[in-house]
Enzyme design. Structure first.
Site, PDB file in Angstrom:
ATOM      1  N   SER A 136      -6.176   3.370   5.666  1.00 37.83           N
ATOM      2  CA  SER A 136      -5.582   2.197   4.714  1.00 37.83           C
ATOM      3  C   SER A 136      -6.010   2.476   3.398  1.00 37.83           C
ATOM      4  CB  SER A 136      -6.660   1.008   5.330  1.00 37.83           C
ATOM      5  OG  SER A 136      -6.460  -0.194   4.724  1.00 37.83           O
ATOM      6  N   LEU A 163      -0.544   0.578   3.142  1.00 40.90           N
ATOM      7  CA  LEU A 163      -0.848   0.011   1.876  1.00 40.90           C
ATOM      8  C   LEU A 163      -1.170  -1.442   1.659  1.00 40.90           C
ATOM      9  CD1 LEU A 163       2.166   1.393  -0.172  1.00 40.90           C
ATOM     10  CD2 LEU A 163       0.011   2.496   0.280  1.00 40.90           C
ATOM     11  N   ASP A 190      -0.255  -4.347   4.398  1.00 42.81           N
ATOM     12  CA  ASP A 190      -1.348  -5.390   5.146  1.00 42.81           C
ATOM     13  C   ASP A 190      -1.604  -6.232   3.982  1.00 42.81           C
ATOM     14  OD1 ASP A 190      -3.308  -6.821   6.142  1.00 42.81           O
ATOM     15  OD2 ASP A 190      -4.650  -5.339   6.460  1.00 42.81           O
ATOM     16  N   ASN A 192      -3.473  -9.394   4.081  1.00 41.82           N
ATOM     17  CA  ASN A 192      -4.707 -10.080   4.395  1.00 41.82           C
ATOM     18  C   ASN A 192      -4.547 -11.485   3.637  1.00 41.82           C
ATOM     19  OD1 ASN A 192      -6.184  -7.156   3.613  1.00 41.82           O
ATOM     20  ND2 ASN A 192      -6.772  -8.300   5.256  1.00 41.82           N
ATOM     21  N   GLU A 215       1.450  -6.651   8.193  1.00 41.48           N
ATOM     22  CA  GLU A 215       0.351  -7.081   8.717  1.00 41.48           C
ATOM     23  C   GLU A 215      -0.155  -8.535   8.059  1.00 41.48           C
ATOM     24  OE1 GLU A 215      -2.846  -4.111   8.790  1.00 41.48           O
ATOM     25  OE2 GLU A 215      -4.144  -5.454   9.594  1.00 41.48           O
ATOM     26  N   LYS A 264      -9.088  -5.852  16.470  1.00 36.40           N
ATOM     27  CA  LYS A 264     -10.290  -5.358  16.080  1.00 36.40           C
ATOM     28  C   LYS A 264     -11.381  -5.876  17.048  1.00 36.40           C
ATOM     29  CE  LYS A 264      -9.052  -5.267  11.094  1.00 36.40           C
ATOM     30  NZ  LYS A 264      -9.198  -6.061   9.632  1.00 36.40           N
ATOM     31  N   GLY A 292      -9.596  -1.481  11.507  1.00 39.07           N
ATOM     32  CA  GLY A 292     -10.916  -0.898  11.129  1.00 39.07           C
ATOM     33  C   GLY A 292     -11.457  -2.041  10.008  1.00 39.07           C
TER      34      GLY A 292
HETATM   35  O1  OSB Z   1      -7.372  -6.310   6.910  1.00 37.24           O
HETATM   36  O2  OSB Z   1      -7.557  -4.377   8.225  1.00 37.24           O
HETATM   37  C1  OSB Z   1      -7.997  -5.153   7.169  1.00 37.24           C
HETATM   38  C2  OSB Z   1     -10.918  -3.588   5.715  1.00 37.24           C
HETATM   39  C3  OSB Z   1     -12.007  -4.683   5.643  1.00 37.24           C
HETATM   40  C4  OSB Z   1     -11.365  -6.010   6.014  1.00 37.24           C
HETATM   41  C5  OSB Z   1     -10.015  -6.062   6.463  1.00 37.24           C
HETATM   42  C6  OSB Z   1      -9.291  -4.747   6.643  1.00 37.24           C
HETATM   43  C7  OSB Z   1      -9.721  -3.616   6.208  1.00 37.24           C
HETATM   44  C8  OSB Z   1      -8.814  -2.707   6.034  1.00 37.24           C
HETATM   45  C9  OSB Z   1      -9.578  -1.108   5.968  1.00 37.24           C
HETATM   46  O3  OSB Z   1      -7.631  -2.531   6.064  1.00 37.24           O
HETATM   47  C10 OSB Z   1      -9.617  -0.876   7.588  1.00 37.24           C
HETATM   48  C11 OSB Z   1     -10.567   0.766   7.736  1.00 37.24           C
HETATM   49  O4  OSB Z   1     -10.259   1.773   7.401  1.00 37.24           O
HETATM   50  O5  OSB Z   1     -11.557   0.376   8.205  1.00 37.24           O
HETATM   51 MG    MG Z   2      -5.673  -6.332   8.072  1.00 33.52          MG
END
Ligand code: OSB
Ligand code: MG
Length: 370
Positions: A136, A163, A190, A192, A215, A264, A292
């Site tokens: 990521s 990305l 992603d 968020n 995502e 997750k 993750g």
């Molecule tokens: O949205 O997947 C996510 C990290 C912290 C909180 C949310 C996310 C993430 C990552 C990193 O994208 C994932 C990793 O490599 O641990």
């Molecule tokens: Mg995510």
């Protein structure tokens, strides 16, 4: 098993490089580790994935500590004998707080497996011994910095790139990264929750970059928005934040809001619920992959066992420990070799804790009698 004590240990780890997402930038990770001790002296560890601030989801480290000491630990005490498979039911009367609950179940699971000399990979029954590793990649202040970071991960052998995007950092970075890595390598984005229902025409422009998925583009609670977006664009819509339980996964799949699910364990209340969501998705032909949360080697080891299950058909965010940390808290950090991570096989979750290092980065410690 009968457990006598719970340990809540906060540790502080610097990140090797700042990690920026649409909800904020992190330069360090504060992590709550949960140790549980049984009456025969077996110790199991759980890693809570909650962040310091409630920016990804409502939970946060200090809140989890309070939740566990005030409400969850007393429920374990009341129960007496506990097995991992019962933890979710024991804690069910307490609403929400999946990450706090998941950390406890994880510690119990580790202790149970260790005392039986069994590894999590064996318990889950995954058929693969190695899993493909994705990375990521955060938001950068310049395209040049992004491209050189991506090139570094390609050189490290990662199997796919994810990305982080947000309005103003999407089409152009994606276009240039696709150009850099070529048409064959897996690429996904992603957001968020950074977009709205007004952004469908904009997000449709991502279709030309042959992405594996987008995502969580919309709000956590916007299932119908994700359903409509999934119908409006070609890039498959994947849910992360929106899925906090098996029931929510069932609903999202039923209405067409989740074409793919990022599983997750912390977000859904534990590894056992994660397996149930995997099983559901398999019966519905919904691809899943393991997300993750910048885990240490404890969570990374357990994530490998989960990701070895057959329904995990896409590479997960299970990168090498060194992608985030100069030194992991386990003696055998997770490593990526030719794009793959070996699933740990030691009893329990599969890690070997470096207790001295953990002690040296501990910022607070609390014990609760069970
Ligand atoms: O949205 O997947 C996510 C990290 C912290 C909180 C949310 C996310 C993430 C990552 C990193 O994208 C994932 C990793 O490599 O641990
Ligand atoms: Mg995510």
């Amino acid at each position: 098993m009968k457990f006598t004590q719970l340990e809540l240990r906060r540790i502080h780890l610097e990140l090797v490089t700042p990690f920026r997402t649409s909800f904020g930038e992190q330069t360090a990770r504060e992590i709550l580790l949960i140790g549980i001790t049984s009456d025969d002296g077996t110790v199991g560890w759980g890693e809570c994935v909650a962040m310091s601030e409630p920016l990804y989801s409502p939970e946060y480290v200090s809140g989890v500590e309070t939740m566990i000491t005030e409400f969850l630990a007393p429920r374990l005490t009341q129960r007496g004998d506990v097995i991992a498979g019962d933890v979710a039911d024991i804690l069910r009367p307490i609403k929400g707080h999946q990450m706090a609950k998941a950390a406890i179940e994880m510690a119990v699971l580790d202790a149970e497996l260790r005392s039986g000399g069994i590894n999590l990979h064996t318990r889950f029954g995954g058929t693969r011994d190695t899993i493909p590793s994705g990375v990521s990649v955060g938001i950068f202040s310049s395209i040049d910095a992004l491209l050189s970071a991506v090139q570094g991960y390609v050189d490290d052998g990662y199997a796919r790139i994810k990305l982080k995007i947000e309005p103003g950092w999407d089409l152009e970075p994606v276009r240039l990264v696709r150009e850099l890595i070529g048409p064959e390598m897996g690429l996904q984005v992603d957001a968020n929750t950074a977009y709205t229902r007004q952004d469908f025409d904009h997000l449709r422009q991502l279709d030309m970059y042959d992405l594996l998925l987008i995502e969580q583009p919309l709000d956590t609670d916007d299932l119908l928005g994700h359903r409509d977006l999934a119908a409006a664009i070609e890039t498959p819509v994947c849910l992360d934040e929106s899925i906090e339980s098996l029931t929510q996964a069932e609903d999202a799949v039923a209405i067409g809001a989740a074409e793919i699910i990022n599983i997750k364990p912390g977000r859904v209340g534990g590894y056992l619920e994660a397996v149930r969501i995997h099983d559901l998705c398999r019966t519905h032909d919904i691809p899943v992959w393991c997300g993750g949360m910048l885990e240490t080697g404890i969570g990374r080891a357990a994530n490998c066992a989960l990701a070895a299950l057959d329904g995990f058909v896409l590479p997960g965010d299970i990168s090498a420990s060194r992608r985030f940390y100069a030194r992991d808290i386990v003696r055998e950090p997770i490593e990526v070799v030719a794009g793959e991570v070996a699933v740990p096989t030691a009893p329990g979750l599969g890690y070997d804790l470096d207790a001295e290092f953990v002690e040296s980065i501990t910022t607070s410690l609390q014990h609760v009698s069970l």
